[in-house]
Design a protein around this motif. Structure first.
Motif, PDB file in Angstrom:
ATOM      1  N   GLU A   1      11.683   3.341  -7.188  1.00 29.37           N
ATOM      2  CA  GLU A   1      11.376   4.569  -7.427  1.00 29.37           C
ATOM      3  C   GLU A   1      11.922   5.418  -8.493  1.00 29.37           C
ATOM      4  O   GLU A   1      11.284   6.243  -9.103  1.00 29.37           O
ATOM      5  N   GLN A   2      13.059   4.830  -9.136  1.00 28.96           N
ATOM      6  CA  GLN A   2      13.344   5.193 -10.378  1.00 28.96           C
ATOM      7  C   GLN A   2      13.004   4.584 -11.544  1.00 28.96           C
ATOM      8  O   GLN A   2      12.938   3.256 -11.402  1.00 28.96           O
ATOM      9  N   ASN A   3      12.780   4.999 -12.715  1.00 30.52           N
ATOM     10  CA  ASN A   3      12.511   4.294 -13.962  1.00 30.52           C
ATOM     11  C   ASN A   3      13.625   3.573 -14.260  1.00 30.52           C
ATOM     12  O   ASN A   3      14.781   4.277 -13.981  1.00 30.52           O
ATOM     13  N   ALA A   4      13.469   2.175 -14.714  1.00 29.94           N
ATOM     14  CA  ALA A   4      14.618   1.594 -15.082  1.00 29.94           C
ATOM     15  C   ALA A   4      15.325   1.981 -16.450  1.00 29.94           C
ATOM     16  O   ALA A   4      14.559   2.649 -17.431  1.00 29.94           O
ATOM     17  N   THR A   5      16.421   1.984 -16.726  1.00 31.26           N
ATOM     18  CA  THR A   5      17.181   2.478 -18.121  1.00 31.26           C
ATOM     19  C   THR A   5      18.242   1.226 -18.263  1.00 31.26           C
ATOM     20  O   THR A   5      18.867   0.883 -17.498  1.00 31.26           O
ATOM     21  N   GLU A   6      18.284   1.009 -19.379  1.00 34.13           N
ATOM     22  CA  GLU A   6      19.361  -0.084 -20.034  1.00 34.13           C
ATOM     23  C   GLU A   6      19.841   0.604 -21.256  1.00 34.13           C
ATOM     24  O   GLU A   6      19.097   0.129 -22.221  1.00 34.13           O
ATOM     25  N   GLY A   7      20.794   1.066 -21.419  1.00 33.81           N
ATOM     26  CA  GLY A   7      21.394   1.820 -22.693  1.00 33.81           C
ATOM     27  C   GLY A   7      20.346   2.649 -23.361  1.00 33.81           C
ATOM     28  O   GLY A   7      20.021   3.512 -23.004  1.00 33.81           O
ATOM     29  N   ARG A   8      19.702   2.119 -24.644  1.00 34.77           N
ATOM     30  CA  ARG A   8      18.880   2.930 -25.195  1.00 34.77           C
ATOM     31  C   ARG A   8      17.484   2.780 -24.827  1.00 34.77           C
ATOM     32  O   ARG A   8      16.548   3.204 -25.308  1.00 34.77           O
ATOM     33  N   TYR A   9      17.272   1.850 -23.729  1.00 31.08           N
ATOM     34  CA  TYR A   9      15.840   1.527 -23.592  1.00 31.08           C
ATOM     35  C   TYR A   9      15.587   2.195 -22.203  1.00 31.08           C
ATOM     36  O   TYR A   9      16.595   2.111 -21.189  1.00 31.08           O
ATOM     37  N   SER A  10      14.352   2.711 -21.844  1.00 33.24           N
ATOM     38  CA  SER A  10      13.977   3.062 -20.670  1.00 33.24           C
ATOM     39  C   SER A  10      12.521   2.627 -20.562  1.00 33.24           C
ATOM     40  O   SER A  10      11.837   2.468 -21.424  1.00 33.24           O
ATOM     41  N   LEU A  11      12.368   2.607 -19.158  1.00 36.76           N
ATOM     42  CA  LEU A  11      11.073   2.180 -18.977  1.00 36.76           C
ATOM     43  C   LEU A  11      10.279   3.309 -18.364  1.00 36.76           C
ATOM     44  O   LEU A  11      10.660   3.774 -17.099  1.00 36.76           O
ATOM     45  N   ASN A  12       9.014   3.756 -18.793  1.00 41.29           N
ATOM     46  CA  ASN A  12       8.395   4.987 -18.129  1.00 41.29           C
ATOM     47  C   ASN A  12       7.346   4.434 -17.201  1.00 41.29           C
ATOM     48  O   ASN A  12       6.252   3.823 -17.709  1.00 41.29           O
ATOM     49  N   PHE A  13       7.469   4.222 -15.985  1.00 37.60           N
ATOM     50  CA  PHE A  13       6.947   3.546 -15.137  1.00 37.60           C
ATOM     51  C   PHE A  13       5.896   4.458 -14.396  1.00 37.60           C
ATOM     52  O   PHE A  13       6.457   5.405 -13.547  1.00 37.60           O
ATOM     53  N   GLN A  14       4.538   4.470 -14.547  1.00 42.97           N
ATOM     54  CA  GLN A  14       3.626   5.351 -13.779  1.00 42.97           C
ATOM     55  C   GLN A  14       2.768   4.345 -13.062  1.00 42.97           C
ATOM     56  O   GLN A  14       1.744   3.871 -13.546  1.00 42.97           O
ATOM     57  N   LYS A  15       2.939   4.255 -11.560  1.00 41.88           N
ATOM     58  CA  LYS A  15       2.490   3.087 -10.905  1.00 41.88           C
ATOM     59  C   LYS A  15       1.083   3.462 -10.792  1.00 41.88           C
ATOM     60  O   LYS A  15       0.086   2.525 -10.640  1.00 41.88           O
ATOM     61  N   ALA A  16       0.526   4.944 -10.417  1.00 42.22           N
ATOM     62  CA  ALA A  16      -0.721   4.844 -10.064  1.00 42.22           C
ATOM     63  C   ALA A  16      -1.677   4.909 -11.304  1.00 42.22           C
ATOM     64  O   ALA A  16      -2.745   4.378 -11.270  1.00 42.22           O
ATOM     65  N   ARG A  17      -1.019   4.976 -12.466  1.00 44.91           N
ATOM     66  CA  ARG A  17      -1.902   4.863 -13.502  1.00 44.91           C
ATOM     67  C   ARG A  17      -1.820   3.284 -14.335  1.00 44.91           C
ATOM     68  O   ARG A  17      -2.261   2.980 -15.248  1.00 44.91           O
ATOM     69  N   LYS A  18      -0.866   2.706 -13.408  1.00 43.66           N
ATOM     70  CA  LYS A  18      -0.528   1.280 -13.767  1.00 43.66           C
ATOM     71  C   LYS A  18      -0.085   1.102 -15.425  1.00 43.66           C
ATOM     72  O   LYS A  18      -0.457   0.231 -16.249  1.00 43.66           O
ATOM     73  N   SER A  19       0.957   1.905 -15.736  1.00 39.91           N
ATOM     74  CA  SER A  19       1.438   1.763 -17.095  1.00 39.91           C
ATOM     75  C   SER A  19       2.958   1.676 -17.049  1.00 39.91           C
ATOM     76  O   SER A  19       3.478   1.985 -15.978  1.00 39.91           O
ATOM     77  N   ALA A  20       3.434   0.985 -18.037  1.00 40.68           N
ATOM     78  CA  ALA A  20       4.926   0.706 -17.971  1.00 40.68           C
ATOM     79  C   ALA A  20       5.376   0.623 -19.469  1.00 40.68           C
ATOM     80  O   ALA A  20       5.633  -0.359 -19.899  1.00 40.68           O
ATOM     81  N   ASN A  21       5.454   1.805 -19.884  1.00 40.54           N
ATOM     82  CA  ASN A  21       5.727   1.920 -21.544  1.00 40.54           C
ATOM     83  C   ASN A  21       7.083   1.848 -21.587  1.00 40.54           C
ATOM     84  O   ASN A  21       8.214   2.415 -20.945  1.00 40.54           O
ATOM     85  N   LEU A  22       7.676   1.326 -22.672  1.00 36.21           N
ATOM     86  CA  LEU A  22       9.021   1.150 -23.295  1.00 36.21           C
ATOM     87  C   LEU A  22       9.315   2.289 -23.926  1.00 36.21           C
ATOM     88  O   LEU A  22       8.742   2.535 -25.195  1.00 36.21           O
ATOM     89  N   VAL A  23      10.421   2.820 -23.795  1.00 32.25           N
ATOM     90  CA  VAL A  23      11.081   3.989 -24.746  1.00 32.25           C
ATOM     91  C   VAL A  23      12.472   3.500 -25.307  1.00 32.25           C
ATOM     92  O   VAL A  23      13.092   3.143 -24.514  1.00 32.25           O
ATOM     93  N   ILE A  24      12.143   3.502 -26.494  1.00 30.54           N
ATOM     94  CA  ILE A  24      13.645   3.383 -27.355  1.00 30.54           C
ATOM     95  C   ILE A  24      14.061   4.590 -28.002  1.00 30.54           C
ATOM     96  O   ILE A  24      13.346   5.045 -28.873  1.00 30.54           O
TER      97      ILE A  24
END
Lengths: 113, 117
Positions: free
Chosen positions: B56-79
């Motif tokens: 349910e939470q967006n994953a984060t690893e240091g400077r990386y985060s994953l913007n997970f929008q399940k309904a839109r089927k998107s998984a954008n990487l944010v640096i």
């Protein structure tokens, strides 16, 4: 800790010659094993995967084959190379029952001339 | 069949700024995993971040985060706070369960990120 080895690192082979790329994993047992190919500037294409000794699933029909003679050994072969076989070949492993990450080897850069 | 789409062949970002790399996926499975990998010029594949479909939470690893929008089927990487060393090829990938009970990963075509000083 686990490590994955691939050799050779680079290879230049003439068209029509045979191919054998080897991948071995250390520090784990019963891994899932994978062969990927990456054409220049492109994404990874899954070629083969294996869930156990002698069990090979092919994703793309081609002149390549794979074998898993031992639990932690995965071999990619060809009897006659084509120019289109040139690329970067990556071996990877993952835990058998985990959907988590794959661990990639350093890759073999193959040039068919 | 599952599919991963990365529509940005190349991206430029100024050093110290944030950048978003787009990824959309297509699957009929309820349970799946999404990954981002970094591939520098050396060719090695470096795992960055993972998001499970039930997380349910967006994953984060240091400077990386994953913007997970399940309904839109998107998984954008944010640096965030881009660094020169972030210049590389970035691949979005999805894990599916095979018929033999193993797992295989489908990769997108990749986005090449250039960080400008």
């Amino acid at each position: 800790s686990q490590t994955i080895h691939q050799w050779p690192a680079t290879l230049v082979q003439p068209v029509g010659s045979p191919l054998s790329l080897e991948c071995t994993v250390e520090g784990t047992s019963n891994p899932n094993l994978y062969w990927y190919r990456q054409a220049a500037g492109r994404g990874l294409q899954l070629l083969f995967y294996s869930v156990g000794i002698g069990q090979i699933s092919s994703e793309v029909p081609q002149n390549l084959s794979a074998s898993r003679p031992q639990d932690r050994q995965f071999i990619l072969s060809s009897k006659k190379l084509l120019l289109s076989d040139s690329g970067f070949y990556l071996c990877a492993w993952s835990w058998r029952y985990s959907s988590y990450e794959q661990y990639f080897g350093p890759g073999t850069r193959l040039t068919v001339t | 069949a599952q599919k991963i789409t990365q529509t940005q062949p190349g991206m430029f970002v100024q050093e110290k700024e944030a950048v978003t790399l787009d990824c959309t996926y297509d699957t009929s499975d309820q349970s799946y995993g999404l990954f981002w990998y970094k591939q520098p010029s050396s060719g090695e594949m470096i795992f960055l971040i993972y998001q499970g479909s039930y997380d349910e939470q967006n994953a984060t690893e240091g400077r990386y985060s994953l913007n997970f929008q399940k309904a839109r089927k998107s998984a954008n990487l944010v640096i965030s706070a881009s660094q020169l060393g972030d210049s590389a090829m970035y691949f979005c990938a999805m894990r599916e369960v095979t018929d033999t009970g193993g797992f295989k990963t489908i990769f997108g075509a990749g986005t090449r990120l250039f960080v400008k000083a």
